[in-house]
Each structure stands twice: as structure tokens, then as C-alpha cells.
Design an enzyme around this catalytic site. Structure first.
Site, short mmCIF file in Angstrom:
data_model
loop_
_atom_site.label_atom_id
_atom_site.label_comp_id
_atom_site.label_asym_id
_atom_site.label_seq_id
_atom_site.Cartn_x
_atom_site.Cartn_y
_atom_site.Cartn_z
N ALA A 1 0.82 -1.21 0.00
CA ALA A 1 0.00 0.00 0.00
C ALA A 1 0.85 1.27 0.00
CB ALA A 1 -0.95 0.00 1.20
N THR A 2 2.02 1.23 0.61
CA THR A 2 2.90 2.41 0.60
C THR A 2 3.26 2.78 -0.84
OG1 THR A 2 3.82 1.83 2.75
CG2 THR A 2 5.12 3.33 1.38
N ALA B 1 -1.58 -7.09 0.63
CA ALA B 1 -1.90 -8.48 1.00
C ALA B 1 -1.68 -8.76 2.48
CB ALA B 1 -1.06 -9.44 0.16
N THR C 1 10.04 -7.21 -12.72
CA THR C 1 9.56 -8.59 -12.80
C THR C 1 8.49 -8.85 -11.74
OG1 THR C 1 11.67 -9.31 -13.66
CG2 THR C 1 10.28 -11.02 -12.68
N CYS D 1 6.79 5.79 17.79
CA CYS D 1 8.19 5.77 18.19
C CYS D 1 9.09 5.79 16.97
CB CYS D 1 8.49 4.57 19.05
SG CYS D 1 7.57 4.59 20.59
C1 LIG Z 1 -0.45 -0.93 6.48
C2 LIG Z 1 -0.94 0.32 5.83
C3 LIG Z 1 -0.22 0.92 4.80
C4 LIG Z 1 1.12 0.41 4.34
O1 LIG Z 1 1.00 -0.81 3.64
P1 LIG Z 1 2.32 -1.61 3.20
O2 LIG Z 1 1.77 -2.69 2.34
O3 LIG Z 1 2.91 -2.11 4.47
O4 LIG Z 1 3.20 -0.68 2.48
C5 LIG Z 1 -0.73 2.05 4.22
N1 LIG Z 1 -1.90 2.56 4.61
C6 LIG Z 1 -2.63 2.01 5.62
C7 LIG Z 1 -3.93 2.62 6.00
C8 LIG Z 1 -2.17 0.88 6.25
O5 LIG Z 1 -2.87 0.36 7.25
#
Ligand SMILES: *Cc1c(COP(=O)(O)O)cnc(C)c1O
Length: 386
Positions: free
Chosen positions: A73-74, A202, A242, A328
Site C-alpha cells: 500500500a505504501t 496483502a 519482474t 516511536c
Molecule cells: C499498512 C498500511 C499501509 C502500508 O502498507 P504496506 O503494504 O505495508 O506498504 C498504508 N496505509 C494504511 C492505512 C495501512 O494500514
């Protein structure tokens, strides 16, 4: 019951054994590169990716060609926010987001502010929600993107996404949603919510870490997006590199399991969460719930405890994995920006706990956690009063 108990499922989840089983062959026998067009190793990998892409798309009501696989998600947030900003150059320089977003969204916005963009961070009400009318007022002729999360990762509050989507559609402004906490937990449909871009991952839904997706609308109002990773032109040129075939297969399986089981799993989590909340609140005074209860993920609980030191509280809960209300990221813990945005005083924010229940949480674990928390809080309060 095994100790320690894991109650930090907003941070990450255990991989479901059925997901692992689906992935294993793709490390060894079926290890091909999905982009290899000249032999059966490549074709088999490509076939597995196509099936997984369909499973991922089905969970959110999308078409498979609208799914771009990323590392999580990042990365999806980065591609969506920076990608739209770059593709909109010359047409506008304003973005609307929210004070309680995940750092992946906030830090992308900050980066763009350094490049000259203006960002409006909408405040939230005490219940954690953005009033849709506040969004309407924030939009200008120069707004190129609205980015509001589906469900908050600390307080679990679910934003009025379909109302926000209706407003952005009316104003023809692309709408990005970080749905990492919502997808797989509550029904998410990109069409009924009028979402143009959506990030998810995921490892928050019992899949593996390091694989996620960006939904990119290709039907109707198509969004313009510039790639942040150049190379071989994978994923329709939006994300070269890839493909992580085992990860994608696991992500697909994780999505299919959520689609099959959500209807039963969501009320189960909701009743475990209520058992946890009621157990603690009936035994202790001076406990407050952070964020409203009405629009909330079923697996989330976030509580503040008056009259205790946050660090001692966490130390006391040595066999329960939860998160605190402090970030933190530096040496000195800072009260979480989400709790601060709700107007919670720093001292109380430090004495806050985030519980995230998950697929493998049980009533027995919840009862153990209630007893332990009540005991630790009572002890700390007694110490503080002598
Ligand atoms: C966990 C999370 C992310 C980051 O997801 P990653 O797959 O770890 O990069 C981004 N946004 C929210 C709201 C999340 O809970």
C-alpha cells in the site's frame, strides 16, 4: 491457548496456511517469469498471475485490467498521489487530504508541498470522520486530487467514502482511497463508492508481505497517471519490474478467502471486539473509546486509560501484542497524529492502546487480555496513588 497473544492485526497479519499452500509451487516447480513469452515456464506463471488478478479485482468490484500490482500500500499511495500530481502539471496544483491519513499518504503530500503544491488537510470531527461538506468547501478549480482513506489504521473509523466519492465525481476531481485496512474486512466496491484509485495490500488480509495493488479506473472517467518506476513496461507501463509471482498468487488467494468468508468473519470479529471493550469498561473506570463506534471496522478497538503511564502500561502487558498511542519513529515518543487530530491530550494519547483482532483471534484470548489489562491498570493506578 498459546502465549504471547497477537492483537496487532492492523500492523500485519499471519499468513493463512491456505494462502501459503497456494504460493509454494510458485517458488520451485513453477518459478517462471510471467513476462517470458517463449516457453511454458513463462506461460504458466502468466496464467497464475491472470487468475490472481481476477481474484483481487473481484473482491473490490473491479475489472482485472484495472489492477496494478505493487510492493504494497505504501508504494500504491506513492504512485497514486505523485503519479496524478505529475500527470496534472499545468492544470492545477492543489490536493485535498485529511489529518488522520497514514504516513504513506501524508509524507507523499509533504513531498509535493516541497515541490510547490498546496495541500488542504481536512480536520476530523471528534468521532474521527470527515464531514463530506467540508470536502466540498475545500475543492477549488485547481484541485487535481482528493485522497481520503477508507478506514483508519489506528482508530478503525470508516469514512463516508461513497458520499465523498459522489462529490469528487460531481467536480470531476480524481478520488484516491487508501483502503489497506478496509479491503477484505468490510464490503468495498469501487463503482458504488465512485473511487478512481485505491491502494491495498496483502499482508493486512492474511496474505504475504511485499505485495499489494493499486486499482486504477479505466472505465468512464479514466485517470491520468505518470509511472514512478521505469523499466520493462510491466503492468501497462505503470510499474516496471519482474512480477512477484508467488506473492501475487498468495494475494489472489487471500482476496478469494476474504470474499468467501467476510460475511461470517466480520460479525465474529465484531462480537469479539465488543467482548473485549465491554469486559474492560465494565471492570474499570476512566477508560475512553477513541473514535466513534458507529462507523468502525469490526476488528478495531482503541482505548485511553486515565491515571496510568503509557510506557508502564505496555511493559505490564508483556504477553499481549498491541500498539500504543505513541509513534516511536524517533527517540522521543510522540503522541500519534491521529489521536492528536481527535483533540486528545498528549498524556492521554500516550496511555492509549490499539487492539486489532484478526482471523486467528479467539474468545479465550480476549478473556485473557481483559483480565490482564484490568489487573495491570489497577496495579499502576494503585502505585500512582501512594
Ligand atoms: C499498512 C498500511 C499501509 C502500508 O502498507 P504496506 O503494504 O505495508 O506498504 C498504508 N496505509 C494504511 C492505512 C495501512 O494500514
Amino acid at each position: 491457548m498459546k502465549l504471547p497473544i497477537y492483537m496487532d492485526n492492523h500492523a500485519t497479519t499471519a499468513v493463512d496456511p491456505r494462502v501459503l499452500e497456494a504460493m509454494l509451487p510458485y517458488f520451485t516447480e513453477t518459478f517462471g517469469n510471467a513476462a517470458s513469452r517463449n516457453h511454458v515456464f513463462g506461460w504458466r506463471a502468466e496464467e497464475a498471475v491472470a487468475i490472481a488478478r481476477q481474484q483481487v479485482a473481484d473482491l473490490i468490484g473491479a475489472s482485472p485490467r484495472e489492477i496494478v500490482f505493487t510492493s504494497g500500500a505504501t508504494e500504491s499511495d506513492n504512485v497514486a498521489i505523485k503519479g496524478v500530481a505529475e500527470a496534472s502539471e499545468g492544470r492545477g496544483d492543489h490536493i485535498v487530504s485529511c489529518a488522520t491519513e497514514h504516513k504513506a499518504v501524508l509524507d507523499c503530500c509533504k513531498r509535493l508541498e516541497k515541490r510547490g503544491y498546496r495541500v488542504s488537510y481536512l480536520p476530523v470531527q471528534p468521532d474521527g470522520l470527515v464531514p463530506p461538506e467540508a470536502l466540498r468547501r475545500a475543492l477549488t478549480g485547481k484541485t487535481v486530487l482528493v485522497s481520503i482513506m477508507y478506514a483508519n489504521n489506528e482508530i478503525g473509523t470508516v469514512q463516508p467514502i461513497s458520499e465523498i466519492g459522489r462529490i469528487t465525481r460531481e467536480h470531476k476531481v480524481p478520488f484516491h482511497v487508501d483502503a489497506a485496512q478496509a479491503v477484505g474486512k468490510i464490503p468495498v466496491d469501487i463503482d458504488s463508492d465512485s473511487i478512481d484509485l485505491m491502494s491495498f495490500t496483502a499482508h493486512k488480509i492474511c496474505g504475504p508481505k511485499g505485495i499489494g495493488a493499486l486499482y486504477v479506473r479505466r472505465r468512464g472517467s479514466r485517470v491520468r497517471l505518470s509511472a514512478q518506476m521505469d523499466g520493462g513496461g510491466h503492468e501497462r507501463g505503470l510499474r516496471s519490474g519482474t512480477l512477484n509471482v508467488p506473492g501475487i498468487v498468495g494475494f489472489g488467494k487471500a482476496c478469494a478467502l476474504c470474499a468467501d468468508e467476510m460475511e461470517e468473519e466480520s460479525p465474529r470479529l465484531g462480537s469479539l471486539r465488543d467482548r473485549l471493550m465491554n469486559g474492560i469498561m465494565q471492570a474499570l473506570d476512566g477508560v475512553s473509546l477513541n473514535g466513534g463506534l458507529d462507523h468502525r471496522l469490526p476488528n478495531n478497538l482503541n482505548l485511553s486509560f486515565t491515571g496510568v503511564d503509557g510506557e508502564s502500561l505496555l511493559l505490564g502487558l508483556d504477553d499481549i501484542a498491541v500498539s500504543s498511542g505513541s509513534a516511536c519513529t524517533t527517540d522521543t515518543p510522540e503522541p500519534s497524529h491521529v489521536l492528536r487530530a481527535l483533540g486528545i491530550k498528549p498524556e492521554l494519547a500516550h496511555a492509549s492502546l490499539r487492539f486489532g483482532l484478526g482471523r486467528f483471534s479467539t474468545a479465550e484470548e480476549v478473556d485473557y487480555a481483559v483480565a490482564k489489562i484490568v489487573d495491570v491498570v489497577n496495579r499502576l493506578r494503585k502505585l500512582a496513588s501512594v
